[in-house]
Scaffold this active site. Sequence first.
Site, PDB file in Angstrom:
ATOM      1  N   ASP A  74       0.886  -1.164   0.000  1.00 20.12           N
ATOM      2  CA  ASP A  74       0.000   0.000   0.000  1.00 20.12           C
ATOM      3  C   ASP A  74       0.923   1.212   0.000  1.00 20.12           C
ATOM      4  O   ASP A  74       1.601   1.488   0.994  1.00 20.12           O
ATOM      5  CB  ASP A  74      -0.895  -0.006   1.232  1.00 20.12           C
ATOM      6  CG  ASP A  74      -1.844   1.178   1.276  1.00 20.12           C
ATOM      7  OD1 ASP A  74      -1.647   2.143   0.506  1.00 20.12           O
ATOM      8  OD2 ASP A  74      -2.781   1.166   2.095  1.00 20.12           O
ATOM      9  N   TYR A 174     -10.128  15.240 -10.110  1.00 18.41           N
ATOM     10  CA  TYR A 174      -9.431  14.533 -11.181  1.00 18.41           C
ATOM     11  C   TYR A 174      -8.447  15.473 -11.870  1.00 18.41           C
ATOM     12  O   TYR A 174      -7.288  15.119 -12.116  1.00 18.41           O
ATOM     13  CB  TYR A 174     -10.446  13.986 -12.179  1.00 18.41           C
ATOM     14  CG  TYR A 174      -9.868  13.047 -13.219  1.00 18.41           C
ATOM     15  CD1 TYR A 174      -9.913  11.675 -13.042  1.00 18.41           C
ATOM     16  CD2 TYR A 174      -9.275  13.540 -14.381  1.00 18.41           C
ATOM     17  CE1 TYR A 174      -9.386  10.805 -13.992  1.00 18.41           C
ATOM     18  CE2 TYR A 174      -8.748  12.687 -15.332  1.00 18.41           C
ATOM     19  CZ  TYR A 174      -8.807  11.320 -15.138  1.00 18.41           C
ATOM     20  OH  TYR A 174      -8.273  10.476 -16.083  1.00 18.41           O
ATOM     21  N   LYS A 178      -4.254  14.859 -11.998  1.00 17.99           N
ATOM     22  CA  LYS A 178      -3.465  14.651 -13.214  1.00 17.99           C
ATOM     23  C   LYS A 178      -2.488  15.802 -13.448  1.00 17.99           C
ATOM     24  O   LYS A 178      -1.357  15.580 -13.911  1.00 17.99           O
ATOM     25  CB  LYS A 178      -4.392  14.456 -14.412  1.00 17.99           C
ATOM     26  CG  LYS A 178      -5.328  13.255 -14.268  1.00 17.99           C
ATOM     27  CD  LYS A 178      -4.577  11.981 -13.890  1.00 17.99           C
ATOM     28  CE  LYS A 178      -5.494  10.787 -13.713  1.00 17.99           C
ATOM     29  NZ  LYS A 178      -4.763   9.572 -13.293  1.00 17.99           N
TER      30      LYS A 178
END
Length: 304
Positions: A74, A174, A178
Amino acid sequence: MSGSLRGRVALVAGATRGAGRGIAVELGAAGATVYVTGRSTRARRSEYDRPETIEDTADLVTEAGGNGVAVPVDHLDPAAVRALVDRIADERGRLDLLVNDIWGGEKLFEWDTPVWEHDLDNGLRLLRLAVETHAITSHFALPLLLRHPGGLVVEVTDGTADHNRDTYRVNLFYDLAKASVLRMAFALGHELGPRGASAVALTPGWMRSEIMLDAFGVREDNWRDALDREPHFAISETPRYTGRAVAALAADPGVSRFNGQSLSSGGLAREYGFTDLDGSRPDAWRYMAEVQGPGRPADVTGYR
């Protein structure tokens, strides 16, 4: 690319499926030892609850001609990432390539939803998975990568710097994720360049990942059946295309000329001459700018 990376050691963080798996397999095909990490194993699935596992990816790497090593990690857990890097150092004594492909956000973002309406916990979780994991992994892995000159970091994102600068991407969370990864590659380039290593951001085009194929109800062997539903899907590419881009970068002794830059699978295919598995050379981001973005009818002539 066969054998061009023999003796090289790579870590593909986030290699369970999609671009990460495609990258790992192509690095294996070039002869590399590839440590593949993720949270989905044969014993336990992540919240994605999908069948792909890191052990399957490692097996594919080995079948391709490399040496695949699966390590459950993780990447939000600093202690786990430190242990991973310590293991690579103990077993191999070097790290030549770090690919930060950790994402995990497909079930967390809401299309075209403003920040005040988007689920806040999901949005913040997405940012942690997409950005914080990359920073944690680089923090622990880069001292090992810098032991030998010529190391490379590839930050995998969605969209080129030019495209994302002028295009709103899905929603705030989002978009921010990015853009952050693009900027991370730029910053790492400044930190690594004077120390003999390089960093780049790399985006696939419209990638036919396992999740994307499922969304269209098709398989890789009949993906064109989805064109009736979405004609622009004709520009799509396999995850192995991005893998070949990374393998070409890793094998290039002059890769430092790209340090800090934003690159795409299609652009690198033109640079290095590789193709996708079907022999085509899709250039999705040029297609999106010149055909799909302006609303023209789907026509991939000259774009693959």
